[in-house]
Design an enzyme around this catalytic site. Structure first.
Site, PDB file in Angstrom:
ATOM      1  N   LYS A  22       0.844  -1.201   0.000  1.00 25.45           N
ATOM      2  CA  LYS A  22       0.000   0.000   0.000  1.00 25.45           C
ATOM      3  C   LYS A  22       0.881   1.254   0.000  1.00 25.45           C
ATOM      4  CE  LYS A  22      -1.661   1.499   4.029  1.00 25.45           C
ATOM      5  NZ  LYS A  22      -1.236   2.880   4.358  1.00 25.45           N
ATOM      6  N   ASN A  23       1.893   1.279   0.863  1.00 28.82           N
ATOM      7  CA  ASN A  23       2.708   2.478   1.038  1.00 28.82           C
ATOM      8  C   ASN A  23       3.747   2.687  -0.058  1.00 28.82           C
ATOM      9  OD1 ASN A  23       1.176   3.005   3.222  1.00 28.82           O
ATOM     10  ND2 ASN A  23       2.688   2.358   4.738  1.00 28.82           N
ATOM     11  N   ARG A  93      -4.554  10.601   4.665  1.00 24.70           N
ATOM     12  CA  ARG A  93      -3.589  11.693   4.717  1.00 24.70           C
ATOM     13  C   ARG A  93      -2.493  11.535   3.675  1.00 24.70           C
ATOM     14  NH1 ARG A  93      -3.210  13.060   9.405  1.00 24.70           N
ATOM     15  NH2 ARG A  93      -1.317  14.226   9.164  1.00 24.70           N
ATOM     16  N   CYS A 117      -5.542  12.706  13.167  1.00 23.04           N
ATOM     17  CA  CYS A 117      -5.274  11.275  12.989  1.00 23.04           C
ATOM     18  C   CYS A 117      -5.187  10.647  14.371  1.00 23.04           C
ATOM     19  CB  CYS A 117      -3.957  11.061  12.241  1.00 23.04           C
ATOM     20  SG  CYS A 117      -3.490   9.333  12.139  1.00 23.04           S
ATOM     21  N   ARG A 122       0.698  14.429  13.527  1.00 19.69           N
ATOM     22  CA  ARG A 122       1.169  14.184  12.147  1.00 19.69           C
ATOM     23  C   ARG A 122       1.108  15.430  11.262  1.00 19.69           C
ATOM     24  NH1 ARG A 122      -0.947   8.529   9.922  1.00 19.69           N
ATOM     25  NH2 ARG A 122       0.885   8.761   8.611  1.00 19.69           N
ATOM     26  N   PRO A 123       1.839  16.474  11.588  1.00 15.92           N
ATOM     27  CA  PRO A 123       1.833  17.667  10.745  1.00 15.92           C
ATOM     28  C   PRO A 123       2.492  17.376   9.401  1.00 15.92           C
ATOM     29  CG  PRO A 123       3.581  17.802  12.380  1.00 15.92           C
ATOM     30  CD  PRO A 123       2.815  16.541  12.686  1.00 15.92           C
ATOM     31  N   VAL A 124       2.326  18.279   8.420  1.00 13.14           N
ATOM     32  CA  VAL A 124       3.002  18.151   7.120  1.00 13.14           C
ATOM     33  C   VAL A 124       3.925  19.355   6.892  1.00 13.14           C
ATOM     34  CG1 VAL A 124       1.261  16.655   6.065  1.00 13.14           C
ATOM     35  CG2 VAL A 124       0.984  19.152   5.940  1.00 13.14           C
ATOM     36  N   LEU A 126       7.055  19.713   7.266  1.00 13.82           N
ATOM     37  CA  LEU A 126       8.323  19.443   6.579  1.00 13.82           C
ATOM     38  C   LEU A 126       8.130  19.343   5.069  1.00 13.82           C
ATOM     39  CD1 LEU A 126       9.821  16.846   9.101  1.00 13.82           C
ATOM     40  CD2 LEU A 126      10.292  19.307   8.956  1.00 13.82           C
ATOM     41  N   ASP A 312       4.743   0.259  12.036  1.00  9.24           N
ATOM     42  CA  ASP A 312       3.521  -0.360  11.511  1.00  9.24           C
ATOM     43  C   ASP A 312       3.383  -1.826  11.892  1.00  9.24           C
ATOM     44  OD1 ASP A 312       3.594   1.554   8.388  1.00  9.24           O
ATOM     45  OD2 ASP A 312       3.021   2.099  10.428  1.00  9.24           O
ATOM     46  N   ILE A 334       8.028   6.807  17.001  1.00  6.73           N
ATOM     47  CA  ILE A 334       7.644   7.540  15.787  1.00  6.73           C
ATOM     48  C   ILE A 334       6.376   8.372  16.000  1.00  6.73           C
ATOM     49  CG2 ILE A 334       7.114   7.328  13.318  1.00  6.73           C
ATOM     50  CD1 ILE A 334       9.876   6.305  13.891  1.00  6.73           C
ATOM     51  N   ARG A 404      -8.645  -0.551   4.873  1.00  3.22           N
ATOM     52  CA  ARG A 404      -7.830   0.487   4.255  1.00  3.22           C
ATOM     53  C   ARG A 404      -6.494  -0.043   3.776  1.00  3.22           C
ATOM     54  NH1 ARG A 404      -7.184   5.867   7.488  1.00  3.22           N
ATOM     55  NH2 ARG A 404      -5.936   6.157   5.594  1.00  3.22           N
TER      56      ARG A 404
HETATM   57  C1  EPZ Z   1       4.424   6.794   6.500  1.00  2.32           C
HETATM   58  O1  EPZ Z   1       3.631   7.850   7.054  1.00  2.32           O
HETATM   59  C2  EPZ Z   1       3.480   5.593   6.351  1.00  2.32           C
HETATM   60  N1  EPZ Z   1       2.388   5.952   5.475  1.00  2.32           N
HETATM   61  C3  EPZ Z   1       2.951   5.194   7.725  1.00  2.32           C
HETATM   62  O2  EPZ Z   1       2.156   4.015   7.585  1.00  2.32           O
HETATM   63  C4  EPZ Z   1       4.121   4.869   8.632  1.00  2.32           C
HETATM   64  O3  EPZ Z   1       3.649   4.607   9.925  1.00  2.32           O
HETATM   65  C5  EPZ Z   1       5.096   6.068   8.691  1.00  2.32           C
HETATM   66  O4  EPZ Z   1       5.502   6.443   7.368  1.00  2.32           O
HETATM   67  C6  EPZ Z   1       6.348   5.745   9.488  1.00  2.32           C
HETATM   68  O5  EPZ Z   1       6.998   4.637   8.984  1.00  2.32           O
HETATM   69  C7  EPZ Z   1       2.591   5.952   4.125  1.00  2.32           C
HETATM   70  O6  EPZ Z   1       3.659   5.691   3.611  1.00  2.32           O
HETATM   71  C8  EPZ Z   1       1.420   6.307   3.274  1.00  2.32           C
HETATM   72  P1  EPZ Z   1       6.370  10.172   8.603  1.00  2.32           P
HETATM   73  P2  EPZ Z   1       4.170   9.352   7.064  1.00  2.32           P
HETATM   74  O7  EPZ Z   1       6.254  11.459   7.868  1.00  2.32           O
HETATM   75  O8  EPZ Z   1       5.047   9.576   5.912  1.00  2.32           O
HETATM   76  C9  EPZ Z   1       6.678  13.617  11.921  1.00  2.32           C
HETATM   77  C10 EPZ Z   1       0.289   2.599   7.832  1.00  2.32           C
HETATM   78  O9  EPZ Z   1      -0.113   2.023   8.856  1.00  2.32           O
HETATM   79  N2  EPZ Z   1       6.501  14.592  10.821  1.00  2.32           N
HETATM   80  O10 EPZ Z   1       7.531   9.311   8.290  1.00  2.32           O
HETATM   81  O11 EPZ Z   1       2.983  10.218   7.260  1.00  2.32           O
HETATM   82  C11 EPZ Z   1       5.429  12.764  12.141  1.00  2.32           C
HETATM   83  O12 EPZ Z   1       4.474  13.419  12.928  1.00  2.32           O
HETATM   84  C12 EPZ Z   1       0.765   4.064   7.929  1.00  2.32           C
HETATM   85  O13 EPZ Z   1       0.329   2.082   6.714  1.00  2.32           O
HETATM   86  C13 EPZ Z   1       6.509  15.937  11.098  1.00  2.32           C
HETATM   87  O14 EPZ Z   1       6.659  16.348  12.248  1.00  2.32           O
HETATM   88  O15 EPZ Z   1       5.030   9.353   8.405  1.00  2.32           O
HETATM   89  C14 EPZ Z   1       6.000  11.510  12.792  1.00  2.32           C
HETATM   90  O16 EPZ Z   1       6.135  11.717  14.165  1.00  2.32           O
HETATM   91  C15 EPZ Z   1       0.467   4.673   9.253  1.00  2.32           C
HETATM   92  N3  EPZ Z   1       6.318  16.824  10.085  1.00  2.32           N
HETATM   93  C16 EPZ Z   1       7.360  11.388  12.109  1.00  2.32           C
HETATM   94  O17 EPZ Z   1       7.660  12.669  11.551  1.00  2.32           O
HETATM   95  C17 EPZ Z   1       6.140  16.405   8.772  1.00  2.32           C
HETATM   96  O18 EPZ Z   1       5.972  17.257   7.877  1.00  2.32           O
HETATM   97  C18 EPZ Z   1       7.421  10.335  11.013  1.00  2.32           C
HETATM   98  O19 EPZ Z   1       6.301  10.490  10.169  1.00  2.32           O
HETATM   99  C19 EPZ Z   1       6.149  15.032   8.508  1.00  2.32           C
HETATM  100  C20 EPZ Z   1       6.338  14.142   9.543  1.00  2.32           C
END
Ligand code: EPZ
Length: 425
Positions: A22-23, A93, A117, A122-124, A126, A312, A334, A404
């Site tokens: 999926k990811n 998201r 969430c 989970r901000p965006v 970055l 995960d 995480i 999902r």
């Molecule tokens: C990806 O989410 C996966 N989703 C998630 O899988 C997975 O849990 C996660 O990576 C960690 O491995 C997809 O690939 C679609 P991150 P992502 O940005 O990219 C912080 C599942 O179950 N952060 O690596 O959204 C964030 O809050 C899902 O399939 C910021 O602060 O995760 C977290 O604490 C759930 N600002 C950390 O970084 C940002 O702009 C890592 O999140 C982005 C992230």
């Protein structure tokens, strides 16, 4: 709303075929926005999140032609809208992954902020900061990210390569920058990049489309942008999280389960944890087999970015450790709120205490069937695993979370000998 009714205990035996990830499929579909040419993908898992991404892309004018059960050809020509609406983004998201390609190819995008969430804030930020560093002008108004690249001056409607040093490893953040940088002017270097197999798979696809990417799978990625990208054919990498979930199901039921179309090199830390728990693990020719004969030993893990232990699979390991002889400590680094499954497992009779970011699990505890409610995708998988060994009937509600990210879990588990049915819950 659907639920799973499980009758336990059961002992799983046999083989299960793992779908595409999926990811990895989500950023691959978003990559189609980068080119006029057809992108033909295989191994697209039949899960709700991919349906959402397809609806999002179709809304922008992308044509999506199914070529078989897990295959489709996408063509982003013409693109009639560069907007990702709230009603879709709030359900998934990962929709944020259209931001980079839209800005890179069309110089503009209007993408809803993802909203809340269950597992964390989970901000965006970055993602936004990275695109701004590449020259996009971004305003966040009324819950939407408005991105624009000036058509006059240095940029002339194109992003410009630069150094992006992520303070935190972010998977989709890394992917969004890879997608954007593929069409940017000059070189982008991502430092502290995510190294997940899904990131490497995206680099493979972009490479086939003509992108110049080096360092995929390391913490430093370099992308030299090109004027335009072509079409490609690409098979999505197998889903390591789906594979890990079925292997954990085999272990918790003291069973003998083989995950086919699964790559051990993508699951190193997880398989090591299973071995430390006393599970027999063998891997060969694209499949992984687990056999759990005797009692399980407790293990301590800490979730980390790849190649560390995947967050995960944290919930699934926590469910498994409720059956181990002794105390395990599972630390989540995480996401700040990813133990919602713990209190539901306690409803089944597990002994779990949460101290800060650590779950302390004491076992073995005999589980007894009850009604439990899923809160998110991986939490629901953990409740299903516990329901496989709980005495009597377990009803796992809100399995729309499960749908999902897992295709046909009830069918696959039943083929391994589980007594499970999908019911109205
Ligand atoms: C990806 O989410 C996966 N989703 C998630 O899988 C997975 O849990 C996660 O990576 C960690 O491995 C997809 O690939 C679609 P991150 P992502 O940005 O990219 C912080 C599942 O179950 N952060 O690596 O959204 C964030 O809050 C899902 O399939 C910021 O602060 O995760 C977290 O604490 C759930 N600002 C950390 O970084 C940002 O702009 C890592 O999140 C982005 C992230």
């Amino acid at each position: 709303m659907d639920a799973f009714l499980l009758k336990g205990p059961s002992r799983l035996q046999g083989s299960v075929r793992i779908s595409g990830a999926k990811n990895a499929a989500l950023p691959a579909l978003a990559a189609s926005l980068l080119t006029k040419e057809p992108v033909r993908l295989s191994g697209i898992p039949q899960v709700a999140d991919l349906r959402t991404m397809e609806t999002l892309l179709r809304g922008m004018g992308v044509s999506i032609e199914a070529n078989g059960p897990e295959e489709a050809t996408l063509r982003a020509e013409p693109v009639t809208s560069t907007e990702a609406p709230y009603d879709l983004v709030r359900t998934m998201r990962a929709s944020i992954l259209v931001l980079g390609p839209l800005v890179a190819r069309f110089g503009e995008a209007r993408v809803s902020l993802p909203g809340g969430c269950a597992i964390g804030v989970r901000p965006v930020d970055l993602h936004v900061k990275a695109l701004e560093a590449m020259g996009a002008r971004i305003a966040v108004e009324k819950g939407y990210i408005h991105a624009h690249v000036s058509r006059v001056g240095a940029h002339r409607g194109r992003l410009t390569g630069t150094v992006i040093a992520f303070p935190t490893v972010t998977v989709t953040g890394t992917e969004n920058v890879m997608l954007a940088a593929s069409l940017a002017r000059g070189v982008t270097r991502i430092e502290n990049a995510a190294m997940e197999p899904e990131v490497v798979d995206l680099a493979r696809l972009l490479g086939r489309m003509g992108a110049q990417i080096s360092g995929a799978g390391t913490s430093t990625l370099e992308i030299e942008g090109v004027e335009s990208l072509g079409g490609a054919e690409h098979a999505i990498v197998p889903d390591r999280i789906e594979a890990g979930t079925y292997l954990a199901a085999g272990a918790i039921t003291r069973g003998d389960v083989t995950a086919e179309n699964a790559r051990a090199e993508d699951l190193g830390a997880f398989l090591e944890a299973l071995r430390n728990a006393g599970v027999e693990v063998t891997a060969a020719d694209g499949s992984i087999r687990v056999v759990a004969r005797d009692g399980l030993s407790p293990v301590d893990v800490e979730t980390l970015p790849f190649p560390g232990f995947p967050t995960d699979l944290q919930a699934q390991l926590l469910a498994l450790m409720t059956q181990a002889n002794g105390t395990s400590r599972i630390t989540e680094t995480i996401f700040e709120n990813r133990f919602l499954h713990a209190s539901e497992l306690v409803r089944l009779g597990a002994d779990i205490r949460i101290e800060g970011h650590t779950a302390i699990v004491s076992g073995p505890r005999r589980l007894e069937g009850a009604v439990v409610t899923a809160s998110d995708l991986r939490a629901s998988a953990a409740l299903v695993l516990a329901g496989l060994v709980a005495e009597g009937e377990t009803l796992v509600r809100r399995i729309y979370h499960l749908d999902r990210g897992y295709s046909g879990m009830d069918r696959k588990l039943a083929a391994l000998g589980a007594r499970v049915e999908r019911v109205a819950g």
